[in-house]
Design a protein around this motif. Structure first.
Motif, PDB file in Angstrom:
ATOM      1  N   GLY A  49      18.329   2.309  23.694  1.00  0.00           N
ATOM      2  CA  GLY A  49      18.910   1.115  23.088  1.00  0.00           C
ATOM      3  C   GLY A  49      20.416   1.314  23.051  1.00  0.00           C
ATOM      4  O   GLY A  49      20.919   2.309  23.569  1.00  0.00           O
ATOM      5  N   HIS A  67      12.384   5.337  24.647  1.00  0.00           N
ATOM      6  CA  HIS A  67      12.402   4.276  23.644  1.00  0.00           C
ATOM      7  C   HIS A  67      11.319   4.526  22.587  1.00  0.00           C
ATOM      8  O   HIS A  67      10.132   4.656  22.921  1.00  0.00           O
ATOM      9  CB  HIS A  67      12.174   2.933  24.326  1.00  0.00           C
ATOM     10  CG  HIS A  67      12.345   1.756  23.396  1.00  0.00           C
ATOM     11  ND1 HIS A  67      13.396   1.649  22.522  1.00  0.00           N
ATOM     12  CD2 HIS A  67      11.597   0.645  23.232  1.00  0.00           C
ATOM     13  CE1 HIS A  67      13.281   0.509  21.846  1.00  0.00           C
ATOM     14  NE2 HIS A  67      12.197  -0.120  22.255  1.00  0.00           N
ATOM     15  N   GLY A  93      14.974  -1.191  16.218  1.00  0.00           N
ATOM     16  CA  GLY A  93      13.834  -1.564  17.058  1.00  0.00           C
ATOM     17  C   GLY A  93      13.130  -0.296  17.515  1.00  0.00           C
ATOM     18  O   GLY A  93      11.906  -0.152  17.414  1.00  0.00           O
ATOM     19  N   ASN A 120      20.951  -3.372  13.376  1.00  0.00           N
ATOM     20  CA  ASN A 120      21.707  -4.614  13.655  1.00  0.00           C
ATOM     21  C   ASN A 120      20.794  -5.840  13.599  1.00  0.00           C
ATOM     22  O   ASN A 120      21.184  -6.937  13.986  1.00  0.00           O
ATOM     23  CB  ASN A 120      22.444  -4.510  14.998  1.00  0.00           C
ATOM     24  CG  ASN A 120      21.504  -4.128  16.128  1.00  0.00           C
ATOM     25  OD1 ASN A 120      20.283  -4.159  15.958  1.00  0.00           O
ATOM     26  ND2 ASN A 120      22.051  -3.774  17.273  1.00  0.00           N
TER      27      ASN A 120
HETATM   28  C1  LIG Z   1       8.844   1.759  26.721  1.00  0.00           C
HETATM   29  C2  LIG Z   1       9.993   0.841  26.723  1.00  0.00           C
HETATM   30  N1  LIG Z   1       9.825  -0.445  26.370  1.00  0.00           N
HETATM   31  C3  LIG Z   1      10.860  -1.294  26.373  1.00  0.00           C
HETATM   32  C4  LIG Z   1      12.098  -0.846  26.728  1.00  0.00           C
HETATM   33  C5  LIG Z   1      13.239  -1.813  26.738  1.00  0.00           C
HETATM   34  N2  LIG Z   1      14.122  -1.633  25.584  1.00  0.00           N
HETATM   35  C6  LIG Z   1      15.185  -0.814  25.630  1.00  0.00           C
HETATM   36  S1  LIG Z   1      16.047  -0.780  24.227  1.00  0.00           S
HETATM   37  C7  LIG Z   1      15.037  -1.930  23.508  1.00  0.00           C
HETATM   38  C8  LIG Z   1      15.268  -2.429  22.145  1.00  0.00           C
HETATM   39  C9  LIG Z   1      16.477  -1.904  21.538  1.00  0.00           C
HETATM   40  O1  LIG Z   1      16.601  -2.361  20.235  1.00  0.00           O
HETATM   41  P1  LIG Z   1      17.095  -1.399  19.101  1.00  0.00           P
HETATM   42  O2  LIG Z   1      16.248  -0.201  19.067  1.00  0.00           O
HETATM   43  O3  LIG Z   1      17.198  -2.176  17.865  1.00  0.00           O
HETATM   44  O4  LIG Z   1      18.506  -0.875  19.615  1.00  0.00           O
HETATM   45  P2  LIG Z   1      19.870  -1.684  19.801  1.00  0.00           P
HETATM   46  O5  LIG Z   1      20.002  -1.935  21.254  1.00  0.00           O
HETATM   47  O6  LIG Z   1      19.777  -2.919  19.006  1.00  0.00           O
HETATM   48  O7  LIG Z   1      20.891  -0.726  19.295  1.00  0.00           O
HETATM   49  C10 LIG Z   1      14.023  -2.290  24.370  1.00  0.00           C
HETATM   50  C11 LIG Z   1      12.993  -3.255  24.043  1.00  0.00           C
HETATM   51  C12 LIG Z   1      12.239   0.510  27.114  1.00  0.00           C
HETATM   52  N3  LIG Z   1      13.391   1.041  27.478  1.00  0.00           N
HETATM   53  N4  LIG Z   1      11.190   1.311  27.085  1.00  0.00           N
END
Ligand SMILES: Cc1ncc(C[n+]2csc(CCOP(=O)(O)OP(=O)(O)O)c2C)c(N)n1
Ligand code: SF4
Ligand SMILES: [Mg+2]
Lengths: 285, 573
Positions: A49, A67, A93, A120
């Motif tokens: 993320g 993730h 997330g 966030n």
């Molecule tokens: C297994 C998997 N599913 C989905 C994703 C796509 N993905 C990457 S980051 C993310 C969400 C990020 O949200 P958050 O954790 O709140 O971090 P932010 O970017 O808001 O700092 C997703 C769905 C991934 N990389 N790996």
């Protein structure tokens, strides 16, 4: 105190200008410097993320994994090495959604880990879908009719689970955030800080101004060691958002205490030769 | 010369202990022992059985035909009576067998004994099974000395229980006086330096001896035995076994341990391994050493939890998205399981990549006697740089480009002036995220170079048994090894020229020996899965099409006779 510049927290990033992750990084570098830690004494585990990119933008040992999976590898390190300062850092997330099961069980383990969640209230990296903490009224590209589930309350969850250090802070209050980070790193056991971190690109509701108007620091009269007070405080959200240490319990055994067979030993320093295991063979005779 | 004994009853009747004690007595007396388990996924009731095959020569496979059936309940007689030989005997747990033997079994001797009454007399209902140990020893013409030692050792913590068991043993021995059948045992003498071990224990032991300090896993039959083995010894060994919250956590914990500088391992069966898949590729791109054991059971999904199959082969080889270096080893028997696990842990560290060990329930639960493993023949491969080397580094590159693709490996905290950064994103030499095409290609090539090196330096060709010129070539991989050996011997006794080629290393696929032996013979692939997966792997990697495929996917292991019969029917006739 070491010079915060050794953390190289001025590296170029892929974050948007104005992103709350930028001051967060600065606070972290300063907190580590004030604690007199060198980059090699700190390891950061992250998921995926925007927040999870942190190990690339600051000089510490880094494990930029999968993730949702930032916590489990930190447990592996806690077994290998009792001296390392272990920080887990990721988005909300990553932490409360994809990795929900891990936070649940690591609160139970109470490992000596400082866990900084960049909250966030949105999925930043994937461009603005709802996260577990997104407000119900928001609509997003994938939730055109609004969010289909009530928001997750990480503070209440952690307090109720008996996490031994539960705090909230806000990137707009740098000194506060730094103090929280230092307290969390010093805490013996699992320390969670839910850090309010505006996403300027995708969260048009929970902006700097929105948080600034609402957050207030818990005063000296607040007793974070009282569970009933804490669980009530944990429900406060909306017009008034408390920041500070919401709950704290000292003296709870930590994860390594539950493995008395390794005591204080740094397993990473031990390398045994095959011939040292003859007893395993003899017992099968 | 060998004998076959089946102990059958329901879950909760103490079959495991009985099997353990009997195997140990036979083993300690000097017999070669081979015992297998057939059990249901339940804790009470149902129908379970254990077979102990023993004799004066090495045994490599289970057998259906039985000399002695020890039936702990009525169902056991109903189910197993057909397999008891004409001159065999059934021992029945009860006053007398209330059922009817089938027509063709009418002449078979059935000896009934109400062990519970004897046990109650002794003062503890739980020693009933030991009465049967005494009965068996009488029928086999063995004395009680070894049995008393084994029971003494087993119940060493409770003097009174030990005494009652020895009483029960002697009572059984006396009561069996009236049974007609006696067996003539070959002369054997106890041998030093032998061990009795099953596949899961061998993997656990191989891991421990390889210096694995951390095993994280989530319970799943039939892989839990590996975890049990290590957990039981973690205090003595000063290592850690952690039960993770799920298999994703299990593999990620192990990767965290490995990154931190300790040898780490995880294990599961197919379902749990499926959950580990994303992290498997992560280990590949992040170049973190990791050993994973998948003790296979029939799938898909929950499948048959307590039974056996070799159907995860192609999945294991292809698990996880993207191209990355991976090694898969299909272990052949408990001995191979020990040495291969040892080797896997070392190769994982040498090549900084994931290595999968494929075992299965058949191998996991089969207990055999072996020559004690020779620890002084084992070399530890240290993949990490030394502390002296570490001190001099000020700009550590975790993914430094080198001749052979292997970058110097350091752990966090080892260097005072440098940090260790690993990444699941594509990265540069320092471990930082990149997007550019050039670095991407260089990194994929770097990782691939490691496999090239592995193929040259460490890949093992399959084992060949048989004459140089063959009319038939049996091919297998993993745990069918034992039954295939005996099947080959049976065919040889019939006068056929038969060779046997069995693979442990299955990925990367070693092809030299295969290509040398495949011409001018009739090739027969034998696998414990429905679609002959190894045959498909061979044809996709080499273009070689084997002539015949023999498969079995009922969740049970092969016996040698089954393979022999199938070859006679499908190939030779
Ligand atoms: C297994 C998997 N599913 C989905 C994703 C796509 N993905 C990457 S980051 C993310 C969400 C990020 O949200 P958050 O954790 O709140 O971090 P932010 O970017 O808001 O700092 C997703 C769905 C991934 N990389 N790996
Ligand atoms: S998308 Fe949001 S969270 Fe991500 S860098 Fe931009 S402002 Fe920060
Ligand atoms: Mg987020």
């Amino acid at each position: 105190m070491v010079n915060p510049e050794i953390y190289e927290a001025n590296r170029e990033t892929a974050w948007c200008p104005g992103c709350g992750d930028i001051p967060l990084r600065q606070c972290l570098a300063e907190a580590l410097a004030e604690m007199d830690l060198k980059p090699s004494q700190v390891t950061m585990f992250t998921g995926i993320g925007q927040a999870a990119k942190m190990p690339h933008y600051i000089k510490v040992n880094g494990f930029n994994g999968l993730h949702g999976r930032a916590l489990p590898p930190a447990i592996g390190m806690r077994i290998a090495n009792p001296e390392m300062k272990v920080i887990v850092e990721s988005g909300e997330g990553d932490t409360y959604g994809e990795g929900g099961n891990h936070i649940l069980h690591n609160i139970r383990r109470n490992p000596d880990i400082a866990h900084f969640v960049h909250d966030n209230q949105i999925y930043g990296l994937t461009k603005g879908q709802a996260s577990p903490t997104t407000g119900e009224e928001m609509t997003t590209s994938t939730q055109p009719n609004g969010i289909t589930a009530r928001p997750f309350n990480p503070i209440k969850f952690a307090v109720a689970m008996g996490a031994t250090f539960v705090a909230r802070s806000f990137v707009g209050k740098k000194e506060h955030l730094k103090a929280m980070m230092k307290a969390a790193i010093k805490h013996k056991g699992y320390a969670l800080i839910d850090i309010l971190q505006p996403c300027v690109s995708f969260n048009k509701v929970n902006t700097y101004q929105w948080y600034m108007k609402r957050v207030y620091e818990l005063g000296d009269d607040y007793d974070p060691t009282d569970y009933d007070t804490a669980i009530k405080k944990a429900d406060e959200w909306g017009d008034n958002i408390p920041i500070g240490i919401i709950y704290k319990a000292e003296g709870v055994p930590i994860f390594r205490d539950k493995h008395p067979q390794i005591g204080d030993r740094a397993l990473v320093k031990e390398k045994k030769e095959p011939t040292e295991f003859q007893a395993l063979i003899d017992e099968m005779k | 010369m060998d004998f076959n004994l089946v102990i059958a009853g329901e879950a909760g009747q103490g079959l495991n202990t009985l099997n353990f004690v009997l195997s140990k007595i036979l083993f300690k007396s000097g017999f070669h022992v081979y015992s297998t388990k057939d059990y249901e996924s339940r804790v009470r009731g149902g129908h379970n059985f254990m077979k102990i095959r023993f004799g004066d020569t090495k045994i490599t496979a289970p057998k259906d035909e039985q000399d002695i059936l020890l039936a702990l309940n009525k169902a056991a007689v109903e189910i197993h009576q057909d397999f008891v030989k004409e001159d065999g005997i059934m021992i029945y747990n009860g006053e007398s067998y209330e059922g009817e033997l089938r027509e063709e079994n009418q002449d078979k001797e059935i000896f009934s004994l109400e062990a519970a009454l004897i046990a109650d007399d002794i003062g503890n209902g739980r020693v009933a099974n030991t009465v049967f140990v005494g009965v068996l020893l009488k029928l086999l013409g063995l004395d009680l000395k070894v049995a008393e030692e084994v029971l003494g050792e087993y119940f060493r913590r409770a003097e009174d229980i030990k005494g009652m068991n020895i009483d029960a043993l002697r009572k059984g021995y006396e009561k069996a006086e009236v049974a007609k059948r006696r067996f003539e045992m070959p002369e054997v003498t106890p041998r030093d330096n032998q061990i009795l071990i099953n596949g899961n224990q061998a993997i656990g032991m191989g891991a421990a001896v390889a210096g694995v300090q951390f095993y994280s896993a989530y319970p799943m039959t039939p892989a839990t035995g590996v975890m049990n083995y290590l957990a039981k010894r973690q205090n003595d060994l000063g290592i850690v076994v952690e039960q993770a919250e799920d298999e994703i956590a299990a593999i990620m914990m192990a990767l965290g341990g490995s990154y931190s500088g300790i040898r780490s391992m995880t294990g599961s069966s197919g379902g749990g391994f499926s959950l580990m898949v994303e992290a498997l590729g992560f280990a590949g791109i992040a170049e973190i050493p990791l050993t994973i054991v998948n003790v296979q059971r029939p799938g898909p999904a929950t499948g048959l939890p307590t039974r056996t199959e070799q159907a995860d082969l192609l999945f294991a080889i292809n698990a996880s998205q993207g191209d990355f270096p991976l090694m898969v080893i299909g272990v052949k028997d408990a001995e191979d399981a020990f040495y291969q696990t040892y080797r896997a842990v070392n190769l994982a560290e040498k090549y900084q990549m994931p290595v999968i060990i494929l075992s299965d329930q058949f191998l996991a639960d089969t207990e055999i006697n072996l020559e004690a493993f020779e620890l002084d023949t084992l070399q530890r491969y240290n993949g990490f740089i030394s502390d002296e080397q570490a001190e001099g580094i000020s700009d550590y590159k975790r993914y430094e480009f080198t001749e052979d693709g292997i970058s110097p490996l350091a752990y966090p905290g080892q260097m005072t002036e440098s940090v260790v950064l690993i990444d699941s994103d594509e990265h540069d030499e320092h471990g930082h995220i990149i997007e550019d095409a050039e670095t991407r290609v260089a990194m994929v090539d770097k990782r691939h170079d490691k496999i090239e090196k592995l193929i040259l330096e460490d890949l093992e060709e399959p084992e060949y048994i048989g004459p140089e010129e063959t009319d038939y070539l049996l091919i297998g991989w993993g745990s069918t090894y034992g039954p295939l050996q005996e099947a080959r011997e049976l065919l040889e006794e019939d006068g056929y020229n038969v060779g046997l080629l069995t693979f442990s290393d299955v990925w990367p696929l070693p092809i030299e020996e295969l290509e040398d032996r495949i011409d001018n013979t009739v090739s027969i692939m034998v696998e414990n899965n429905a679609t002959a997966q190894f045959s498909r792997l061979i044809s996709s990697e080499t273009g070689i099409m084997v002539n015949h495929e023999i498969v079995k996917y009922d969740g049970r292991p092969y016996t040698a006779e089954e393979i022999y019969d199938a070859i006679k029917e499908e190939v030779i006739d």
